[in-house]
Design a protein around this motif. Structure first.
Motif, PDB file in Angstrom:
ATOM      1  N   UNK A   1       0.829  -1.205   0.000  1.00  0.00           N
ATOM      2  CA  UNK A   1       0.000   0.000   0.000  1.00  0.00           C
ATOM      3  C   UNK A   1       0.868   1.263   0.000  1.00  0.00           C
ATOM      4  N   UNK A   2       1.842   1.329   0.884  1.00  0.00           N
ATOM      5  CA  UNK A   2       2.710   2.503   0.972  1.00  0.00           C
ATOM      6  C   UNK A   2       3.546   2.670  -0.299  1.00  0.00           C
ATOM      7  N   UNK A   3       4.003   1.566  -0.843  1.00  0.00           N
ATOM      8  CA  UNK A   3       4.799   1.632  -2.075  1.00  0.00           C
ATOM      9  C   UNK A   3       3.952   2.109  -3.240  1.00  0.00           C
ATOM     10  N   UNK A   4       2.719   1.654  -3.305  1.00  0.00           N
ATOM     11  CA  UNK A   4       1.851   2.086  -4.393  1.00  0.00           C
ATOM     12  C   UNK A   4       1.567   3.584  -4.284  1.00  0.00           C
ATOM     13  N   UNK A   5       1.415   4.086  -3.062  1.00  0.00           N
ATOM     14  CA  UNK A   5       1.222   5.530  -2.874  1.00  0.00           C
ATOM     15  C   UNK A   5       2.446   6.302  -3.367  1.00  0.00           C
ATOM     16  N   UNK A   6       3.625   5.712  -3.220  1.00  0.00           N
ATOM     17  CA  UNK A   6       4.862   6.360  -3.632  1.00  0.00           C
ATOM     18  C   UNK A   6       5.114   6.218  -5.134  1.00  0.00           C
TER      19      UNK A   6
ATOM     20  N   UNK B   1       2.929   4.669  -7.493  1.00  0.00           N
ATOM     21  CA  UNK B   1       1.740   4.615  -8.327  1.00  0.00           C
ATOM     22  C   UNK B   1       1.570   5.750  -9.309  1.00  0.00           C
ATOM     23  N   UNK B   2       1.756   6.999  -8.872  1.00  0.00           N
ATOM     24  CA  UNK B   2       1.559   8.100  -9.814  1.00  0.00           C
ATOM     25  C   UNK B   2       2.483   8.045 -11.038  1.00  0.00           C
ATOM     26  N   UNK B   3       3.628   7.394 -10.915  1.00  0.00           N
ATOM     27  CA  UNK B   3       4.573   7.312 -12.034  1.00  0.00           C
ATOM     28  C   UNK B   3       4.424   6.028 -12.841  1.00  0.00           C
ATOM     29  N   UNK B   4       3.613   5.110 -12.369  1.00  0.00           N
ATOM     30  CA  UNK B   4       3.474   3.837 -13.058  1.00  0.00           C
ATOM     31  C   UNK B   4       2.627   4.004 -14.319  1.00  0.00           C
ATOM     32  N   UNK B   5       2.974   3.254 -15.328  1.00  0.00           N
ATOM     33  CA  UNK B   5       2.248   3.255 -16.591  1.00  0.00           C
ATOM     34  C   UNK B   5       1.200   2.152 -16.575  1.00  0.00           C
TER      35      UNK B   5
ATOM     36  N   UNK C   1       3.731  -4.206  -9.794  1.00  0.00           N
ATOM     37  CA  UNK C   1       4.596  -3.976  -8.645  1.00  0.00           C
ATOM     38  C   UNK C   1       4.759  -5.308  -7.916  1.00  0.00           C
ATOM     39  N   UNK C   2       5.991  -5.645  -7.639  1.00  0.00           N
ATOM     40  CA  UNK C   2       6.291  -6.846  -6.865  1.00  0.00           C
ATOM     41  C   UNK C   2       6.589  -6.429  -5.437  1.00  0.00           C
ATOM     42  N   UNK C   3       5.993  -7.133  -4.494  1.00  0.00           N
ATOM     43  CA  UNK C   3       6.255  -6.852  -3.086  1.00  0.00           C
ATOM     44  C   UNK C   3       7.275  -7.846  -2.557  1.00  0.00           C
ATOM     45  N   UNK C   4       8.307  -7.314  -1.933  1.00  0.00           N
ATOM     46  CA  UNK C   4       9.365  -8.139  -1.339  1.00  0.00           C
ATOM     47  C   UNK C   4       9.308  -7.914   0.165  1.00  0.00           C
ATOM     48  N   UNK C   5       9.031  -8.973   0.898  1.00  0.00           N
ATOM     49  CA  UNK C   5       8.968  -8.937   2.360  1.00  0.00           C
ATOM     50  C   UNK C   5      10.225  -9.592   2.901  1.00  0.00           C
ATOM     51  N   UNK C   6      11.014  -8.834   3.634  1.00  0.00           N
ATOM     52  CA  UNK C   6      12.245  -9.362   4.231  1.00  0.00           C
ATOM     53  C   UNK C   6      11.938  -9.684   5.691  1.00  0.00           C
TER      54      UNK C   6
ATOM     55  N   UNK D   1      10.391  -2.188 -13.918  1.00  0.00           N
ATOM     56  CA  UNK D   1      10.187  -3.083 -12.778  1.00  0.00           C
ATOM     57  C   UNK D   1      10.016  -2.233 -11.525  1.00  0.00           C
ATOM     58  N   UNK D   2       8.914  -2.436 -10.830  1.00  0.00           N
ATOM     59  CA  UNK D   2       8.607  -1.710  -9.596  1.00  0.00           C
ATOM     60  C   UNK D   2       8.637  -2.687  -8.434  1.00  0.00           C
ATOM     61  N   UNK D   3       9.463  -2.379  -7.439  1.00  0.00           N
ATOM     62  CA  UNK D   3       9.561  -3.230  -6.252  1.00  0.00           C
ATOM     63  C   UNK D   3       9.123  -2.459  -5.014  1.00  0.00           C
ATOM     64  N   UNK D   4       8.272  -3.079  -4.238  1.00  0.00           N
ATOM     65  CA  UNK D   4       7.887  -2.584  -2.918  1.00  0.00           C
ATOM     66  C   UNK D   4       8.639  -3.446  -1.922  1.00  0.00           C
ATOM     67  N   UNK D   5       9.509  -2.845  -1.121  1.00  0.00           N
ATOM     68  CA  UNK D   5      10.376  -3.636  -0.247  1.00  0.00           C
ATOM     69  C   UNK D   5      10.271  -3.143   1.193  1.00  0.00           C
ATOM     70  N   UNK D   6      10.011  -4.074   2.097  1.00  0.00           N
ATOM     71  CA  UNK D   6       9.937  -3.741   3.508  1.00  0.00           C
ATOM     72  C   UNK D   6       9.990  -4.993   4.360  1.00  0.00           C
TER      73      UNK D   6
END
Length: 158
Positions: free
Chosen positions: A31-36, A38-42, A47-52, A96-101
């Protein structure tokens, strides 16, 4: 009277957890990554989410390490580094869009740094939304810049 007291205790616990703020979860990272990002995504960008995950607890009888040493050891032995580097390499030829947290911002940043260093090429189409703590950002930003990746930062809930 006991039922009323139990109901009040449950309500109080719910209010306390609500006041504590959201917990870090893969869903919140997305969710937070998409807010960051998202506006630039085509249209059609994914978006791939990576959970560490957090570092494993030391075995009983093992001398405790400093938090920094624990993070360094966990990042160095993480099987995620190689897999993440392979995924990141796609950013050399396609968006490639990665959401990492993860629950441990320092460990998440170190895994990302090691993965970026393991990518053998520049990745100008890679965009990373790092959900973590500001203190972990400088070293990660330097590693991303070295590979020409774009790094966005969103603060993790505390």
């Amino acid at each position: 009277m006991s039922a009323v007291r139990n109901a009040l205790m449950v309500l109080g616990a719910a209010l306390l957890s609500a006041c504590a703020g959201p917990q870090m979860t893969p869903e919140l990272v997305s969710q937070l990554a998409y807010e960051s990002l998202g506006p630039e995504m085509q249209m059609g960008d994914q978006m791939l989410t990576v959970w560490v995950p957090a570092a494993p607890k030391p075995a009983d009888g093992t001398a405790p390490l400093s938090p920094e040493a624990t993070v360094a050891l966990a990042a160095a032995s993480s099987p995620m580094v190689t897999d993440l580097a392979q995924v990141m390499a796609r950013g050399s030829r396609e968006p490639l869009n990665l959401a990492v947290g993860g629950p441990d911002s320092a460990l998440t940043a170190q895994v990302l740094i090691r993965a970026l260093r393991a990518v053998p090429v520049e990745v100008p189409y890679l965009r990373i939304a790092f959900i973590g703590q500001r203190a972990d950002l400088p070293a990660l930003a330097a590693a991303a810049q070295q590979r020409r990746a774009t790094l966005h930062f969103e603060p993790a809930p505390k």
